[in-house]
Write a protein that holds these residues in place. Sequence first.
Motif, mmCIF file in Angstrom:
data_model
loop_
_atom_site.group_PDB
_atom_site.id
_atom_site.type_symbol
_atom_site.label_atom_id
_atom_site.label_comp_id
_atom_site.label_asym_id
_atom_site.label_seq_id
_atom_site.Cartn_x
_atom_site.Cartn_y
_atom_site.Cartn_z
ATOM 1 N N ALA A 149 0.843 -1.209 0.000
ATOM 2 C CA ALA A 149 0.000 0.000 0.000
ATOM 3 C C ALA A 149 0.871 1.251 0.000
ATOM 4 N N GLU A 150 1.912 1.244 0.836
ATOM 5 C CA GLU A 150 2.797 2.411 0.860
ATOM 6 C C GLU A 150 3.552 2.557 -0.458
ATOM 7 N N LEU A 151 4.076 1.452 -0.954
ATOM 8 C CA LEU A 151 4.805 1.507 -2.230
ATOM 9 C C LEU A 151 3.907 1.979 -3.365
ATOM 10 N N SER A 152 2.608 1.659 -3.254
ATOM 11 C CA SER A 152 1.701 2.018 -4.350
ATOM 12 C C SER A 152 1.535 3.525 -4.480
ATOM 13 N N MET A 153 1.972 4.272 -3.477
ATOM 14 C CA MET A 153 1.895 5.727 -3.600
ATOM 15 C C MET A 153 2.985 6.273 -4.512
ATOM 16 N N LEU A 154 3.990 5.464 -4.834
ATOM 17 C CA LEU A 154 5.112 5.985 -5.630
ATOM 18 C C LEU A 154 4.759 6.219 -7.096
ATOM 19 N N PRO A 155 4.123 5.266 -7.787
ATOM 20 C CA PRO A 155 3.862 5.525 -9.205
ATOM 21 C C PRO A 155 2.992 6.761 -9.394
ATOM 22 N N CYS A 156 3.434 7.645 -10.225
ATOM 23 C CA CYS A 156 2.668 8.824 -10.656
ATOM 24 C C CYS A 156 2.553 9.901 -9.577
ATOM 25 N N VAL A 157 2.121 9.587 -8.369
ATOM 26 C CA VAL A 157 1.858 10.647 -7.397
ATOM 27 C C VAL A 157 3.056 10.921 -6.478
ATOM 28 N N GLY A 158 3.341 9.984 -5.564
ATOM 29 C CA GLY A 158 4.431 10.216 -4.611
ATOM 30 C C GLY A 158 5.768 10.388 -5.304
ATOM 31 N N GLY A 159 6.017 9.578 -6.302
ATOM 32 C CA GLY A 159 7.277 9.675 -7.027
ATOM 33 C C GLY A 159 7.413 11.013 -7.726
ATOM 34 N N CYS A 160 6.294 11.537 -8.179
ATOM 35 C CA CYS A 160 6.300 12.835 -8.854
ATOM 36 C C CYS A 160 6.694 13.941 -7.867
ATOM 37 N N GLY A 161 6.081 13.919 -6.689
ATOM 38 C CA GLY A 161 6.421 14.923 -5.687
ATOM 39 C C GLY A 161 7.861 14.795 -5.221
ATOM 40 N N LEU A 162 8.273 13.577 -4.948
ATOM 41 C CA LEU A 162 9.655 13.363 -4.523
ATOM 42 C C LEU A 162 10.619 13.754 -5.631
ATOM 43 N N GLY A 163 10.214 13.471 -6.866
ATOM 44 C CA GLY A 163 11.074 13.829 -7.998
ATOM 45 C C GLY A 163 11.308 15.318 -8.071
ATOM 46 N N MET A 164 10.270 16.105 -7.811
ATOM 47 C CA MET A 164 10.466 17.559 -7.844
ATOM 48 C C MET A 164 11.515 17.982 -6.825
ATOM 49 N N ALA A 165 11.472 17.359 -5.636
ATOM 50 C CA ALA A 165 12.406 17.768 -4.587
ATOM 51 C C ALA A 165 13.807 17.191 -4.782
ATOM 52 N N PHE A 166 13.893 16.011 -5.416
ATOM 53 C CA PHE A 166 15.171 15.301 -5.429
ATOM 54 C C PHE A 166 15.964 15.426 -6.727
ATOM 55 N N THR A 167 15.285 15.608 -7.849
ATOM 56 C CA THR A 167 16.019 15.466 -9.098
ATOM 57 C C THR A 167 16.523 16.800 -9.658
ATOM 58 N N ASN A 168 15.633 17.682 -10.000
ATOM 59 C CA ASN A 168 16.040 18.879 -10.732
ATOM 60 C C ASN A 168 16.143 20.139 -9.884
ATOM 61 N N VAL A 169 15.352 20.193 -8.828
ATOM 62 C CA VAL A 169 15.359 21.410 -8.006
ATOM 63 C C VAL A 169 16.479 21.296 -6.967
ATOM 64 N N PRO A 170 17.393 22.237 -6.988
ATOM 65 C CA PRO A 170 18.532 22.136 -6.052
ATOM 66 C C PRO A 170 18.164 22.631 -4.662
ATOM 67 N N VAL A 171 17.223 21.930 -4.006
ATOM 68 C CA VAL A 171 16.860 22.334 -2.640
ATOM 69 C C VAL A 171 18.109 22.251 -1.773
ATOM 70 N N ASP A 172 18.477 23.358 -1.172
ATOM 71 C CA ASP A 172 19.737 23.398 -0.436
ATOM 72 C C ASP A 172 19.497 23.626 1.052
ATOM 73 N N LEU A 173 20.511 23.309 1.822
ATOM 74 C CA LEU A 173 20.423 23.454 3.275
ATOM 75 C C LEU A 173 20.028 24.876 3.636
ATOM 76 N N GLY A 174 19.067 24.969 4.543
ATOM 77 C CA GLY A 174 18.685 26.285 5.038
ATOM 78 C C GLY A 174 17.789 27.080 4.121
ATOM 79 N N SER A 175 17.333 26.486 3.055
ATOM 80 C CA SER A 175 16.553 27.259 2.084
ATOM 81 C C SER A 175 15.092 27.409 2.521
#
Length: 438
Positions: A181-207
């Motif tokens: 059930a938890e893993l099922s959140m990854l396709p399309c929805v959770g993975g999309c949100g995590l992808g925004m934070a982890f892949t292209n956006v350089p979220v940096d310490l203290g930002s």
Amino acid sequence: MTGGSALLGGSAFAQAPAVLTNSQAGRRFRAYVKFTRERPTIVELRARALIERQVLLRVEAAQTCYTNVDQCLIAGYPMPPNGASVIGHGGVGIVEAIGPQVLHTRVGDRVVVNLHNACGKCFNCLRMRSDKCMSNQAGPAVPRYDMADGTPVFGGTGAMAELMICNEEQEVSIFSDVSSAELSMLPCVGGCGLGMAFTNVPVDLGSDVVVFGAGPVGLSALMGAKMKGASQLIMVEPIRYRRELAMKLGATATLDPNQYKERKLRPEPGIEVVIASDRHEDALVEKIRDMCKMKNTRVWAGGNRIGPDHVMEAVGGDRLKPKEVQGPDPTGVTVLQQCWELCSAIGTLATCSVGQPSGSLVEIPATQWADGAKHHWGGTGGGTNDRRDVPLFARLMETGQLNMKAVVGATYPLSQAREAYQACADRTVISTVVTPTA
Ligand SMILES: [Zn+2]
Ligand SMILES: [Zn+2]
């Protein structure tokens, strides 16, 4: 089917053995199927024989992506002319058989089936943009199932079924005891949100980070940004229980956009405007800028940044009016505009939503577009490379760094798939998951 490991001789690089694919042909199972005209319903299907790199799995869990609610709930909703297809945007299941060319997967694996392929071989994959994998353009869609009357049924991402046939390029084997059930959140929805934070956006310490929309996508973006060390995390969300959940998952503040709806054109845009993008006076933008105001206001001493460092958008257009509180602009377009305006002069904004009315436009001042330094990342799946990133996300869930359990709302049997989509459309729970073989 034949056994797997005994034939491999222990080599991790040996190709998986061919299976007697025809042994799968004719297997009967229930699936939630959409048609060209009629309302979706649960019907019995028969699996076709596996070909090439197809994988057959027994589905354990599948999330109800909001982008499917209109197809599921509106009678006569226009569908592509493919005919019948199984509903869904990915899921989690146990592999029961593999096609003759399958390389990565073994029978018995638990796999996450993603919405998009990540073939690793196409033009875009080779240039680090697997979120735009082109392998599904390699040929026409092929039916995977048949109805009892012989009607062919498509559906490469449809996991609202007891069995599913997907492509190897879509799925990733997971070596973890995290619940399906938890893993099922990854396709399309959770993975999309995590992808925004982890892949292209350089979220940096203290930002300072602002996330619009506290559904499963936005909450995942929030948790990702927190893991990357953001200091101030502001969630903008009209529904109270979602704002409260955001606070539990790491937001430092939340805002109800319905409290800051005032937005109007400035009297003489472009003439007396300090910030070039500010053609509008917008109460929400001003409020967030105020929250992100640096204590150090000295331009000559590293201060006075205006607006947050990073903005992530997970709102989109409302496909149906929710039972819960609706945001100020059901089209989702104003939020896109606000994201652009909010982003600091050298900041980053990521957008991932869909469903804005066709023909709607986002207005960006020409000088900002031509000569500005705001960075925009749009893109399917938040920019993830699913084969690389999904195992990482599962690992973060396993270690407790990522609380996806909190994002799983209610679970439903397959017989209540329609109710699950209705609750998703109503937004009365944070998410709904269908468990076809529980
Ligand atoms: Zn989806
Ligand atoms: Zn590719």
